[in-house]
Design a protein around this motif. Structure first.
Motif, PDB file in Angstrom:
ATOM      1  N   SER A  37      -5.323   3.346  -2.194  1.00  0.00           N
ATOM      2  CA  SER A  37      -3.922   3.603  -2.530  1.00  0.00           C
ATOM      3  C   SER A  37      -3.638   3.404  -4.026  1.00  0.00           C
TER       4      SER A  37
ATOM      5  N   VAL B  90      -7.059  -5.166  -8.791  1.00  0.00           N
ATOM      6  CA  VAL B  90      -7.146  -5.390  -7.349  1.00  0.00           C
ATOM      7  C   VAL B  90      -8.296  -6.356  -7.119  1.00  0.00           C
TER       8      VAL B  90
ATOM      9  N   LEU C 297      -0.784  -6.511  -1.684  1.00  0.00           N
ATOM     10  CA  LEU C 297      -0.384  -5.157  -2.065  1.00  0.00           C
ATOM     11  C   LEU C 297       0.779  -4.643  -1.220  1.00  0.00           C
TER      12      LEU C 297
ATOM     13  N   ALA D  12       3.577  -2.646  -3.365  1.00  0.00           N
ATOM     14  CA  ALA D  12       3.228  -1.225  -3.461  1.00  0.00           C
ATOM     15  C   ALA D  12       4.388  -0.329  -3.896  1.00  0.00           C
TER      16      ALA D  12
ATOM     17  N   LYS E  82      -0.287   3.279   3.446  1.00  0.00           N
ATOM     18  CA  LYS E  82       0.569   3.309   2.253  1.00  0.00           C
ATOM     19  C   LYS E  82       0.537   1.965   1.533  1.00  0.00           C
ATOM     20  N   ASN E  83       0.423   0.887   2.310  1.00  0.00           N
ATOM     21  CA  ASN E  83       0.393  -0.461   1.742  1.00  0.00           C
ATOM     22  C   ASN E  83      -1.022  -0.932   1.423  1.00  0.00           C
ATOM     23  N   GLY E  84      -1.992  -0.029   1.567  1.00  0.00           N
ATOM     24  CA  GLY E  84      -3.375  -0.385   1.277  1.00  0.00           C
ATOM     25  C   GLY E  84      -3.954  -1.387   2.243  1.00  0.00           C
TER      26      GLY E  84
ATOM     27  N   ARG F 208     -12.373  -0.647  -5.538  1.00  0.00           N
ATOM     28  CA  ARG F 208     -11.006  -0.183  -5.776  1.00  0.00           C
ATOM     29  C   ARG F 208     -10.349   0.137  -4.441  1.00  0.00           C
ATOM     30  N   ASN F 209      -9.025   0.066  -4.420  1.00  0.00           N
ATOM     31  CA  ASN F 209      -8.289   0.383  -3.201  1.00  0.00           C
ATOM     32  C   ASN F 209      -7.863   1.847  -3.233  1.00  0.00           C
TER      33      ASN F 209
END
Length: 338
Positions: free
Chosen positions: A246, A238, A221, A225, A302-304, A243-244
């Motif tokens: 982000s 994902v 991700l 992203a 932000k990038n999970g 779930r993530n």
């Protein structure tokens, strides 16, 4: 009375004792030198070899860490991109660098897979490089080019794949990389046939996906992203059972009927074999400090991604387990270098 052949036996014993004592202090002297070097470290720029071209997933985490290192230490952290052969050329290059505490290797999932798919590596990830720290763990995502793939969700994509065996394609950072094996594992579990198109790094693979030259990519991700957010590519799934945060609207693998599809991309740092324990410890402490920075926390979120929290021995054990785990996946999938 017979004279002693050793006229001053007590003095001789004293001299021998002193000599033994001096010999005994040789190792501590080296240790003191290493400790002094570690105490003053860094006195010049530090280099991390990143085994993929700029713009890929590894680079997405290496660059912010480079910036943070400079802020904390006052010295430059150079990112030396050495792409090719699924990350193995860079690893081979890193293994030949000086063990001086100023050269390190930033690799990841690809490098625990490589021993099972590359028959003649000229380095050993477990012997020529020393596991140091886990830097980031990132969920794997399935992203598609929305102009090439008309599917709006995973159910539609699976239907398209099964209706067109061997006609749709997935890109990877190279044969034997985590992108490749993630795709092979997906094919096994979804019972689909997708053409593998290898590139020399995640950056080129991602750019070709955006350009519309391939249909999909199994990517970390972190590198996808920004492109997902901009609408250049679309995320349909994902990996894993949750779930993530982000990507709250994107279903996880378990939700789309793939409960065992659990693939995580991770990035770690290795020292060069022979680097002193003191210098390894100094870099490990810097890595820990970087992870507490609000700037790094924000970028990782932000990038999970999650920042690594393992000790050095824990990371070494993790690497050894991952080598075994992916060897099994390679065996089952029959993945090989094209």
């Amino acid at each position: 009375m017979t004279k002693s052949k050793t006229p001053f036996p007590s003095r001789r014993r004293t001299l021998l004792g002193l000599a033994a004592g001096m010999a005994g202090t040789a190792l501590p002297a080296w240790s003191w030198a290493s400790a002094a070097a570690a105490r003053d470290w860094p006195v010049k720029p530090v280099t991390w070899v990143v085994p993929f071209p700029a713009g890929g997933g590894t680079d997405a985490f290496a660059r912010p860490l480079s910036s943070q290192f400079s802020k904390l230490s006052g010295k430059t952290l150079v990112i030396d991109n050495k792409g090719g052969a699924g990350g193995t050329l860079g690893a081979s290059f890193a293994a030949r660098q000086p063990a001086d505490g100023y050269h390190f290797f930033m690799g990841g999932t690809h490098h625990v897979i490589a021993p099972s798919v590359y028959p003649k590596l000229d380095y050993d990830i477990q012997k020529d490089l020393v596991p140091l720290a886990l830097l980031a763990t990132v969920p794997q995502v399935l992203v598609v080019n929305p102009k090439r793939v008309t599917a709006a969700n995973m159910q539609q994509l699976l239907a398209q794949l099964k209706a067109n065996p061997g006609k749709m394609s997935f890109a990877s950072a190279g044969a034997g990389t985590s992108h490749h094996l993630a795709g092979e594992l997906f094919k096994i579990q979804s019972q689909t046939d997708i053409l593998h198109v290898p590139y020399k790094g995640a950056g080129p693979a991602l750019q070709d996906l955006i350009a519309g030259n391939v249909d999909m990519l199994f990517d970390g991700l972190g590198s996808s992203a920004a492109h997902i957010a901009a609408g250049r590519i679309k995320c349909l799934m994902v990996s894993g059972s949750q779930r993530n945060p982000s990507l709250p609207d994107v279903p996880c693998a378990a939700e789309v009927g793939l409960p065992d599809y659990n693939v995580t991309t991770w990035y770690g740092l290795w020292a060069i074999k022979g680097t002193s324990p003191e210098l390894q410890a100094r870099m490990f402490e810097e890595v820990k400090r970087m992870g507490t920075s609000e700037e790094i926390k924000a970028i990782w979120a932000k990038n999970g991604a999650e920042y690594g929290s393992m000790t050095q021995p824990q990371f070494a054990a993790f690497v050894a387990d991952e080598v075994k785990r992916w060897a099994e996946v390679v065996k089952v999938s029959g993945a090989k270098i094209e």
